[in-house]
Design an enzyme around this catalytic site. Structure first.
Site, PDB file in Angstrom:
ATOM      1  N   ARG A   1       0.883  -1.174   0.000  1.00  0.00           N
ATOM      2  CA  ARG A   1       0.000   0.000   0.000  1.00  0.00           C
ATOM      3  C   ARG A   1       0.912   1.212   0.000  1.00  0.00           C
ATOM      4  O   ARG A   1       2.123   1.111   0.056  1.00  0.00           O
ATOM      5  CB  ARG A   1      -1.034  -0.026   1.145  1.00  0.00           C
ATOM      6  CG  ARG A   1      -0.743  -0.857   2.345  1.00  0.00           C
ATOM      7  CD  ARG A   1       0.356  -0.310   3.188  1.00  0.00           C
ATOM      8  NE  ARG A   1       0.176   1.101   3.438  1.00  0.00           N
ATOM      9  CZ  ARG A   1       1.124   1.971   3.695  1.00  0.00           C
ATOM     10  NH1 ARG A   1       2.387   1.578   3.734  1.00  0.00           N
ATOM     11  NH2 ARG A   1       0.887   3.242   3.913  1.00  0.00           N
ATOM     12  N   GLY A   2       0.281   2.407  -0.026  1.00  0.00           N
ATOM     13  CA  GLY A   2       1.071   3.625  -0.179  1.00  0.00           C
ATOM     14  C   GLY A   2       1.178   3.927  -1.669  1.00  0.00           C
ATOM     15  O   GLY A   2       1.508   3.036  -2.467  1.00  0.00           O
ATOM     16  N   ALA A   3       0.888   5.196  -2.023  1.00  0.00           N
ATOM     17  CA  ALA A   3       0.733   5.524  -3.445  1.00  0.00           C
ATOM     18  C   ALA A   3       1.924   5.116  -4.322  1.00  0.00           C
ATOM     19  O   ALA A   3       1.739   4.435  -5.344  1.00  0.00           O
ATOM     20  CB  ALA A   3       0.426   7.015  -3.579  1.00  0.00           C
TER      21      ALA A   3
ATOM     22  N   ARG B   1      -7.519  -0.095  -6.768  1.00  0.00           N
ATOM     23  CA  ARG B   1      -7.698   0.954  -5.741  1.00  0.00           C
ATOM     24  C   ARG B   1      -7.868   2.295  -6.457  1.00  0.00           C
ATOM     25  O   ARG B   1      -7.048   2.639  -7.317  1.00  0.00           O
ATOM     26  CB  ARG B   1      -6.502   0.994  -4.780  1.00  0.00           C
ATOM     27  CG  ARG B   1      -6.401  -0.257  -3.903  1.00  0.00           C
ATOM     28  CD  ARG B   1      -5.500  -0.046  -2.707  1.00  0.00           C
ATOM     29  NE  ARG B   1      -6.109   0.825  -1.714  1.00  0.00           N
ATOM     30  CZ  ARG B   1      -5.440   1.321  -0.666  1.00  0.00           C
ATOM     31  NH1 ARG B   1      -4.161   1.043  -0.490  1.00  0.00           N
ATOM     32  NH2 ARG B   1      -6.053   2.096   0.217  1.00  0.00           N
TER      33      ARG B   1
ATOM     34  N   GLN C   1      -1.912   2.042  10.078  1.00  0.00           N
ATOM     35  CA  GLN C   1      -0.630   2.117   9.369  1.00  0.00           C
ATOM     36  C   GLN C   1       0.412   2.911  10.160  1.00  0.00           C
ATOM     37  O   GLN C   1       1.602   2.702  10.002  1.00  0.00           O
ATOM     38  CB  GLN C   1      -0.810   2.775   7.992  1.00  0.00           C
ATOM     39  CG  GLN C   1      -1.572   1.933   6.982  1.00  0.00           C
ATOM     40  CD  GLN C   1      -3.027   2.313   6.940  1.00  0.00           C
ATOM     41  OE1 GLN C   1      -3.619   2.690   7.954  1.00  0.00           O
ATOM     42  NE2 GLN C   1      -3.639   2.212   5.780  1.00  0.00           N
TER      43      GLN C   1
ATOM     44  N   ASP D   1      -1.944  10.726  -1.563  1.00  0.00           N
ATOM     45  CA  ASP D   1      -2.237   9.718  -2.600  1.00  0.00           C
ATOM     46  C   ASP D   1      -2.544  10.347  -3.939  1.00  0.00           C
ATOM     47  O   ASP D   1      -2.444   9.705  -4.977  1.00  0.00           O
ATOM     48  CB  ASP D   1      -3.407   8.840  -2.168  1.00  0.00           C
ATOM     49  CG  ASP D   1      -2.977   7.942  -1.037  1.00  0.00           C
ATOM     50  OD1 ASP D   1      -2.958   8.399   0.110  1.00  0.00           O
ATOM     51  OD2 ASP D   1      -2.612   6.794  -1.325  1.00  0.00           O
TER      52      ASP D   1
ATOM     53  N   ASN E   1      -5.335  12.335   1.187  1.00  0.00           N
ATOM     54  CA  ASN E   1      -4.478  11.430   1.953  1.00  0.00           C
ATOM     55  C   ASN E   1      -5.359  10.637   2.910  1.00  0.00           C
ATOM     56  O   ASN E   1      -6.586  10.808   2.943  1.00  0.00           O
ATOM     57  CB  ASN E   1      -3.403  12.230   2.711  1.00  0.00           C
ATOM     58  CG  ASN E   1      -2.307  11.325   3.258  1.00  0.00           C
ATOM     59  OD1 ASN E   1      -1.784  10.477   2.533  1.00  0.00           O
ATOM     60  ND2 ASN E   1      -1.960  11.472   4.524  1.00  0.00           N
ATOM     61  N   LYS E   2      -4.732   9.758   3.669  1.00  0.00           N
ATOM     62  CA  LYS E   2      -5.462   8.861   4.572  1.00  0.00           C
ATOM     63  C   LYS E   2      -6.478   9.622   5.425  1.00  0.00           C
ATOM     64  O   LYS E   2      -6.198  10.723   5.896  1.00  0.00           O
ATOM     65  CB  LYS E   2      -4.431   8.142   5.449  1.00  0.00           C
ATOM     66  CG  LYS E   2      -4.974   7.115   6.402  1.00  0.00           C
ATOM     67  CD  LYS E   2      -5.860   6.077   5.757  1.00  0.00           C
ATOM     68  CE  LYS E   2      -5.203   5.336   4.603  1.00  0.00           C
ATOM     69  NZ  LYS E   2      -6.162   4.457   3.878  1.00  0.00           N
TER      70      LYS E   2
HETATM   71  O1  MRU Z   1      -4.490   3.091   2.288  1.00  0.00           O
HETATM   72  P1  MRU Z   1      -2.990   3.288   2.216  1.00  0.00           P
HETATM   73  O2  MRU Z   1      -2.245   2.647   3.333  1.00  0.00           O
HETATM   74  O3  MRU Z   1      -2.455   2.913   0.854  1.00  0.00           O
HETATM   75  O4  MRU Z   1      -2.817   4.862   2.375  1.00  0.00           O
HETATM   76  C1  MRU Z   1      -1.518   5.394   2.341  1.00  0.00           C
HETATM   77  C2  MRU Z   1      -1.467   6.838   2.574  1.00  0.00           C
HETATM   78  O5  MRU Z   1      -2.475   7.488   2.779  1.00  0.00           O
HETATM   79  C3  MRU Z   1      -0.135   7.495   2.442  1.00  0.00           C
HETATM   80  O6  MRU Z   1      -0.043   8.590   3.294  1.00  0.00           O
HETATM   81  C4  MRU Z   1       0.032   7.960   0.997  1.00  0.00           C
HETATM   82  O7  MRU Z   1      -0.127   6.893   0.107  1.00  0.00           O
HETATM   83  C5  MRU Z   1       1.348   8.581   0.760  1.00  0.00           C
HETATM   84  S1  MRU Z   1       2.564   7.339   0.653  1.00  0.00           S
HETATM   85  C6  MRU Z   1       4.076   7.944   0.326  1.00  0.00           C
END
Ligand code: MRU
Length: 377
Positions: free
Chosen positions: A55-57, A100, A213, A254, A264-265
């Protein structure tokens, strides 16, 4: 396989003895177990993204890229003509794109991989070009994260200079760390570079419900790297800011619009509001691969992923030696689980990119990325 403490590591790589297998870390098992998972087909890659093994963009984009390479290998073993093989790879890209919705790096990674297909004259060239492009995407992501770290560390150094030797207190949300990228991270990269430069820092780590996370991944990463940190519940940040315990917030994103709105999250927006109310600078760290130049209005145009109710109704943790899930919400209570929110540009002090720090605005981004600014939204 265990990662030696304190060593920076890649989150995705080609199997050292088998170039038909891509390997990732199953992030659902961290911090309690470090398990490497093999991806052998593009469907494995799609599941890894959808079910959040990765996960993470930026890492989502890199995984999608490697998954298209796997699709090319599959295509060669199942279809004879190059046209059929290309058709298979393009259809795999559609499957991956649907995994996603919010992180724009997914679309970016797939488009970049599909673009190299235009030059593939035969099956062998198709496979080798896709492999080379996936490798380049990963190498570039590492270099980009490192540059974000260098620029962000300047900000931290400037705060430290006025702090009478006290550590700079940074608040972060979710995991925008090494685990969210190929290495170094976005929001965490300035922390790691600051540590290298001897700038004293301490990180407030939001736990980041529902998937935690922050408490599970960011805390694990920072602990391994010896970065002083404290895990806090999601609702504590505003209180700490009111009491002068936060010098700066740095989060990831993201998707960032061309006007500087950031998705973002879930919960990031509330931290930005609290930071605004308390005069705490709120920065967002991002690779340019996370900018969606096609949109300007984040609230209207960024698709927000809604995930399953179990992430809210249950939590998992270590019980003795076993990882277990337990229910924490009464049976029958309805649940809603929006995974991201949008923070409008007006609440963002600045964007930390690989080319430097800019205002969260169309003009700010255009000054750093003039080659993209002319594109039609
Ligand atoms: O749902 P996730 O864990 O993929 O969400 C991740 C985030 O929100 C991060 O902050 C975002 O992807 C930036 S990652 C460098």
């Amino acid at each position: 396989m265990n990662i030696p403490a304190g060593e920076h590591f890649r989150t995705i790589w080609l199997h050292p003895d088998d170039p038909t297998t891509v390997q990732i870390i199953d992030q659902r098992r961290l911090p309690h177990r470090y398990e490497v998972v093999d991806l052998r087909t593009h469907a494995d890659g799609a599941i890894a993204i959808r079910d959040m093994l990765v996960r993470g963009a930026p890492l989502i984009g890199a995984t999608a890229a490697w998954s298209l390479y796997l699709a090319a290998l599959e295509a060669c073993s199942s279809a004879k003509s190059l046209d059929r093989q290309l058709e298979f790879v393009r259809s795999a890209a559609k499957t991956l794109a649907a995994t996603r919705p919010t992180a724009v790096n997914l679309r970016w990674g797939l488009e970049r991989m599909l673009a190299v297909l235009a030059d593939a004259s035969d099956s062998e060239a198709m496979v080798s070009k896709l492999r080379a492009e996936a490798e380049t995407i990963c190498d570039e992501d590492i270099a980009i994260s490192r540059s974000i770290g260098e620029h962000g560390a300047e900000l931290l150094g400037a705060i430290a200079a006025g702090n009478n030797g006290k550590p700079v207190n940074i608040l972060t949300h979710c995991n925008a760390g090494s685990l969210a990228t190929v290495n170094w991270g976005t929001a965490t990269a300035p922390m790691y570079v600051a540590q290298e430069r001897g700038i004293p820092i301490h990180v407030w780590v939001d736990e980041t419900r529902p998937r935690n996370q922050g408490s599970q991944l960011t805390a694990w990463e920072l602990a391994r790297s010896g970065v002083p940190h404290t895990v806090i519940v999601d609702n504590a940040g505003g209180h700490l800011m009111q009491h002068g315990r936060v010098d700066i917030c740095i989060t990831g994103t993201d998707r960032t619009t061309r006007s500087g709105d950031v998705a973002n999250k879930i919960g990031t927006y509330l931290k930005a509001l609290a930071a605004h109310d308390n005069g705490v600078p709120f920065y967002v760290a991002l690779p340019s691969t996370t900018i969606d130049w096609t949109i300007a209005d984040g609230l209207r145009d960024i698709p927000i992923e809604e995930r399953n109710a179990e992430e809210v109704t249950h939590v998992s943790g270590l019980d003795g030696d076993a990882i277990r899930e337990v229910r924490i919400v009464p049976e029958g209570s309805p649940v809603r689980n929006d995974a991201f929110d949008v923070t409008p540009a007006r609440l963002v002090t600045g964007l930390i990119t690989e080319r430097g720090v800019c205002d969260a605005s169309e003009a700010g981004l255009a000054a750093l990325f003039p080659e993209r600014a002319g594109e039609e939204p």
